[in-house]
Every structure is written in C-alpha cells, then in structure tokens.
Design an enzyme around this catalytic site. Sequence first.
Site, PDB file in Angstrom:
ATOM      1  N   GLU A   7     -16.192  40.055 -25.549  1.00  0.00           N
ATOM      2  CA  GLU A   7     -14.744  39.800 -25.433  1.00  0.00           C
ATOM      3  C   GLU A   7     -14.164  41.004 -24.732  1.00  0.00           C
ATOM      4  O   GLU A   7     -14.103  42.096 -25.310  1.00  0.00           O
ATOM      5  CB  GLU A   7     -14.131  39.673 -26.834  1.00  0.00           C
ATOM      6  CG  GLU A   7     -14.282  38.321 -27.424  1.00  0.00           C
ATOM      7  CD  GLU A   7     -13.741  37.244 -26.511  1.00  0.00           C
ATOM      8  OE1 GLU A   7     -12.669  37.431 -25.899  1.00  0.00           O
ATOM      9  OE2 GLU A   7     -14.405  36.212 -26.391  1.00  0.00           O
ATOM     10  N   CYS A  39      -5.734  43.677 -25.582  1.00  0.00           N
ATOM     11  CA  CYS A  39      -6.472  42.945 -24.546  1.00  0.00           C
ATOM     12  C   CYS A  39      -5.593  41.852 -23.958  1.00  0.00           C
ATOM     13  O   CYS A  39      -5.859  41.366 -22.871  1.00  0.00           O
ATOM     14  CB  CYS A  39      -7.739  42.342 -25.129  1.00  0.00           C
ATOM     15  SG  CYS A  39      -7.438  41.374 -26.607  1.00  0.00           S
TER      16      CYS A  39
HETATM   17  P1  NAP Z   1     -15.332  50.433 -25.049  1.00  0.00           P
HETATM   18  O1  NAP Z   1     -15.156  51.826 -24.550  1.00  0.00           O
HETATM   19  O2  NAP Z   1     -15.953  49.434 -24.141  1.00  0.00           O
HETATM   20  O3  NAP Z   1     -16.179  50.571 -26.423  1.00  0.00           O
HETATM   21  C1  NAP Z   1     -16.706  49.448 -27.112  1.00  0.00           C
HETATM   22  C2  NAP Z   1     -18.008  49.832 -27.800  1.00  0.00           C
HETATM   23  O4  NAP Z   1     -19.022  50.145 -26.841  1.00  0.00           O
HETATM   24  C3  NAP Z   1     -17.916  51.048 -28.706  1.00  0.00           C
HETATM   25  O5  NAP Z   1     -18.685  50.808 -29.859  1.00  0.00           O
HETATM   26  C4  NAP Z   1     -18.510  52.156 -27.853  1.00  0.00           C
HETATM   27  O6  NAP Z   1     -19.127  53.191 -28.582  1.00  0.00           O
HETATM   28  C5  NAP Z   1     -19.604  51.428 -27.121  1.00  0.00           C
HETATM   29  N1  NAP Z   1     -19.954  52.115 -25.874  1.00  0.00           N
HETATM   30  C6  NAP Z   1     -19.165  52.879 -25.066  1.00  0.00           C
HETATM   31  N2  NAP Z   1     -19.843  53.302 -23.990  1.00  0.00           N
HETATM   32  C7  NAP Z   1     -21.111  52.822 -24.128  1.00  0.00           C
HETATM   33  C8  NAP Z   1     -22.290  52.903 -23.328  1.00  0.00           C
HETATM   34  N3  NAP Z   1     -22.304  53.579 -22.185  1.00  0.00           N
HETATM   35  N4  NAP Z   1     -23.400  52.268 -23.771  1.00  0.00           N
HETATM   36  C9  NAP Z   1     -23.369  51.571 -24.930  1.00  0.00           C
HETATM   37  N5  NAP Z   1     -22.305  51.464 -25.726  1.00  0.00           N
HETATM   38  C10 NAP Z   1     -21.174  52.070 -25.331  1.00  0.00           C
HETATM   39  O7  NAP Z   1     -13.947  49.746 -25.458  1.00  0.00           O
HETATM   40  P2  NAP Z   1     -12.730  50.290 -26.329  1.00  0.00           P
HETATM   41  O8  NAP Z   1     -12.132  51.482 -25.698  1.00  0.00           O
HETATM   42  O9  NAP Z   1     -13.140  50.378 -27.730  1.00  0.00           O
HETATM   43  O10 NAP Z   1     -11.696  49.056 -26.261  1.00  0.00           O
HETATM   44  C11 NAP Z   1     -10.811  48.854 -25.220  1.00  0.00           C
HETATM   45  C12 NAP Z   1     -11.240  47.652 -24.385  1.00  0.00           C
HETATM   46  O11 NAP Z   1     -11.517  46.542 -25.227  1.00  0.00           O
HETATM   47  C13 NAP Z   1     -10.155  47.189 -23.434  1.00  0.00           C
HETATM   48  O12 NAP Z   1     -10.721  46.842 -22.208  1.00  0.00           O
HETATM   49  C14 NAP Z   1      -9.582  45.950 -24.149  1.00  0.00           C
HETATM   50  O13 NAP Z   1      -8.934  45.051 -23.279  1.00  0.00           O
HETATM   51  C15 NAP Z   1     -10.824  45.386 -24.772  1.00  0.00           C
HETATM   52  N6  NAP Z   1     -10.519  44.543 -25.933  1.00  0.00           N
HETATM   53  C16 NAP Z   1     -10.786  43.200 -25.844  1.00  0.00           C
HETATM   54  C17 NAP Z   1     -10.471  42.373 -26.899  1.00  0.00           C
HETATM   55  C18 NAP Z   1     -10.715  40.892 -26.807  1.00  0.00           C
HETATM   56  O14 NAP Z   1     -10.616  40.211 -27.814  1.00  0.00           O
HETATM   57  N7  NAP Z   1     -11.040  40.358 -25.645  1.00  0.00           N
HETATM   58  C19 NAP Z   1      -9.916  42.910 -28.075  1.00  0.00           C
HETATM   59  C20 NAP Z   1      -9.694  44.268 -28.141  1.00  0.00           C
HETATM   60  C21 NAP Z   1     -10.015  45.070 -27.055  1.00  0.00           C
HETATM   61  P3  NAP Z   1     -18.385  54.568 -28.909  1.00  0.00           P
HETATM   62  O15 NAP Z   1     -17.642  54.298 -30.158  1.00  0.00           O
HETATM   63  O16 NAP Z   1     -19.497  55.513 -29.138  1.00  0.00           O
HETATM   64  O17 NAP Z   1     -17.528  54.921 -27.746  1.00  0.00           O
END
Ligand code: NAP
Length: 500
Positions: free
Chosen positions: A269, A306
């Site tokens: 998502e 999001c």
């Molecule tokens: P994120 O940076 O993509 O992090 C998500 C998860 O991935 C975290 O557990 C993070 O771990 C892990 N991660 C980060 N870099 C990684 C890598 N290189 N390899 C493997 N895992 C990795 O996202 P976020 O900042 O938490 O959330 C913001 C994004 O989520 C926005 O784009 C937003 O639009 C989207 N979002 C979507 C929805 C939906 O329902 N569609 C809902 C909410 C948010 P760490 O904790 O270690 O960084």
Amino acid sequence: MQISGASYIAGQWCIAEGANKFFGFSPKLNQPLSSPIYEATEQMLGQAVSAAEQAFIDYRQTSPAERATFLYAIADEIEALGEQLLEVTHQETNLPFARLQGERGRTINQLRAFAQSLEQCKNGLLDLDIEDAADAHRTPQAKPHTHLSYLPVGVVAVFGASNFPYAFSTLGGDTAAALAAGCPVVMKSHTAHPATSELMTRAIDKAIVKTGMPKGVFSMIQAKGYGISHQLVAADSIKAVGFTGSFGVAQKLMDTIAKRKEVIPFYGELGSTNPQVVFAQKAAQHGKELAQALCQSMLMGNGQFCTSPGLWLVPSDAHELIEESIEQLSKSTSDTLLSPNIVTSFKQGIDVFKHTQGVSLLAQGKLEQDFHANAHLFCTDAATYMENSQLHEEVFGPAVMMVKYDDSQQLKQLIDSLEGQLTASIHGSNEDFAKNAQIIEALQYKVGRLIENQMPTGVEVCASMNHGGPFPSSTDVRSTSVGLNAMLRFLRPICRQRPQ
Ligand code: NAP
C-alpha cells in the site's frame, strides 16, 4: 512502565548479547529519545519465522469463533494500555493527542470488526464458499460434488508505516486481517515508533496467554538495519507480505522477493497524489469554500497522509479558488514531520518542483523552526505537468501541485497522463458531472476510490471500503488493505471433490 527495547520472539522478550543499539526520535525536540532499542539478529529473525511456521499448524485449525475471541482480547488489551500508549506515541511522532485517540479507536474497532465477521460467518470465511451438487445421471460422465472454500496462506510478514503508528502498524490492518484469516504474523517494527510497537506487542502477548493461542502466532522484530527486512521477505516460510510505506522501499523488497524460488504475493500500500479535479461551474460558484476545504485537508497531519490531496486540476480562470488557496496557505504555520528522513525527502521533493522550468511557487506557510515543514503551493500549466514525470511524484508532507487546464479536452489529456492513484475527488455540480461524463469514466480506471464532492483524507473502515489502487499506488489493484475484504489477501482457494 519502562521500555525494554527488546524484540518479541514467540512469547519471549529477547535482546541478543552485545546487540547494536538505536534510539527512537522526538520530532518535537528534534533529537533522539533516551531509551535504547536493541537490534534483533538474523538468528533471532530465523527463530521468529520457524516458531511462526510451527504455530501455523495449530493456529490454522482454530475455529473462526476462537480467532474472534483472540481478536477481541487483543482489542481489549490495547484499550487497557490506556494513556501511556498515547503519551509514548505522541513523544515518538508528535501527532496530536486527539488524532492519536481517534486512530487508536479505529484500530480497536478494526480488530473487533474482523472478530464480528468471524463470529457471523455460517458458510466458511467471509461466507465465500460455493458448492456444486453432484449429478450421477449426467452423461456421458457423472458430475462430481465440488466445494470451493478458503485456507489461510501461511506465515505473513508485516511492515507498517510511520504515519499511522496504530492503524497501519504493529496491530494494524494487515496484522488484524492475517490473524483473522488464520495466519501467524512476523512484524518488522517501524523505527519511527519502536516504543509504541513494544507497547502494542505487550497487548498481543497478554491476549495470546489469555486465549491460549500458540506462542509463535506473533513476533515483533526491532531493527534499524535493512538486512533483516530483506531476510524476512526472503524466508521460505513466509507466504505473503503486507507492506505499507513508500514506493521506493516497496521496490527494494520486491527485488528481493523476485529472487525467491517460490513466488509469493507482496501487498504494497504505497503513496499517491490523489488528484482533485475541479470542474468549471463548481469553481465559479463555490471557489472560495472549495479552496478552504482543500487547504484544510492538505494541512491535516501536516500533509502526511497517503490520501493527502497533493495534485489539484483546476480551470485556468478559477481566480477565486486560486486567490483563496494562496491566502489560506500563506497564513498557515509549519509543523514537524515524523522523522528526519521524511524531512529530508520533503525538502528534496519541493526542491525538484522549485527548479522545474514552468513551475511557480504561489504561496508558502510560515516556517517556525528549520526542522519543520511549511506548506508549499506550486502552480503549473497542463503541458509542463504532462512533460515532466518528476512533477507526478508524491511529496510526502504539506505540498500541493496545482495544474491549470484550459478546457475539457486538456483536462482529459491530463487525466490520461496520470499514474495509478489510491483516490481522486471530483468537485462539481450535477451539470458539471453530466458535461464531463467521459472524463469521469476515464478517471475510474486511474483510482481505487472515486469521491464526489468530498476530501480524500479520512478512510472509512467498513465492508464496502476499497483502499488500494492501480500501480504505483499499490502493488495489487485487486485487493484492499482497509475493510473486511483485506482478509482475502491472506486466504487461498481450495476445491474439495467427491463422487456424491
Ligand atoms: P517507508 O520509508 O517506505 O518505510 C516503510 C517500512 O520499510 C519501514 O518498516 C522501514 O523500516 C522499511 N524500510 C525502509 N527502507 C528500507 C529498505 N531500504 N529496505 C527494506 N526495508 C526498508 O515509509 P514511511 O516513511 O513509513 O511511510 C510513508 C509512506 O507510506 C508514504 O509514501 C505514504 O504515502 C505511504 N503510506 C501509504 C498508506 C496506504 O495505505 N497506501 C498508508 C500510510 C502511508 P525502518 O523503520 O527501519 O525505516
């Protein structure tokens, strides 16, 4: 209650000897928090995954009613965490208490809604079973009796997002849907709220003991290094992944999954710009009110949703709407973002917009601290938007790209140029909708939820909700991460056949 910083592996709180430490972060103070969190090792992750595989054998045989009791118990234990949960999460995210209370309520209700649906099903999970009667007299061959039902897929890996520390995290929608379906969960805690994750895990630990569920049914891994996340999705026993986060990270995890021998579903998502399509009559008659509603929706959570309205398609002569948006956003004040990484990405995103020829910055909110993010309203014309793919990217935070169109032909071209989106809103009168029926028809194919005269922020948790959309807003357009149908992601069909 002290935060231990431990990971939770099949009923045990564990810290490896000599484990690497990391710290949560206070967005409000712009400094690390003091309680250390200990990184899980690869060996600990391996134990969590094998315990989950073992637990699957018992857990898959629990009845829907037993799983309902478990989900109710988890919901009750989250409630019992009381104020401490809100205080810890506020410290880790700086999200306001009222917002956190609302999100906690939503998360509890989500667990209870899955529990109720499990209690009510008469004919298999989600009442999806189908039976075809046998016909011994059919010629030239007798027809067998066939029964289609659903089985849980196996162990599910869950990754939460920073901006929904409850509803899309440790015990959020993916975990609730997987547990309801009969699948154990191994959860990678988000580093933006590790103490919140620990408290939530204490709640599920109590529920596991209270309802006698197998210990390996849930594990929570604390880690800052990304190796462990890739090890998790590569593990043979993982049969599906529920991920909420950014497109870039989803791509990296999908690359790892692509190297597996066994193909597994990855339900990502992801982000979206959620286009707001403003039609002519609406802009002429209600430009001011609409501008106020759009600005308010975009500023919610400082743009960190999001479903935040990040792209507005407006008629070139929508003067009232444009003037009011400038006024609203110029007087807005800055606020924190969830993590230093998000601040960096926000600054990079707005820099790209600022340096694209043909884009102007119409308004900015007041910047009260240099580590804050203030609202930015950019404006461009249809041709510049369509020619520059970087203008189509989500900027996570309080940024809007307003694109002016001259006529309905140009609006149709703009819609055709859009990537997949979680949502889009159409703002118009009945006459606007009738005149633009072809545009609205085309827009349906770009989104998972099409909204009439309402803002995209705020996702109702109900059976008819669809939260997902065409790529790149999610990785599987056929599924939803919100609502009871989210359980379908973690079920697979089986047909049982017999002669009569
Ligand atoms: P994120 O940076 O993509 O992090 C998500 C998860 O991935 C975290 O557990 C993070 O771990 C892990 N991660 C980060 N870099 C990684 C890598 N290189 N390899 C493997 N895992 C990795 O996202 P976020 O900042 O938490 O959330 C913001 C994004 O989520 C926005 O784009 C937003 O639009 C989207 N979002 C979507 C929805 C939906 O329902 N569609 C809902 C909410 C948010 P760490 O904790 O270690 O960084």
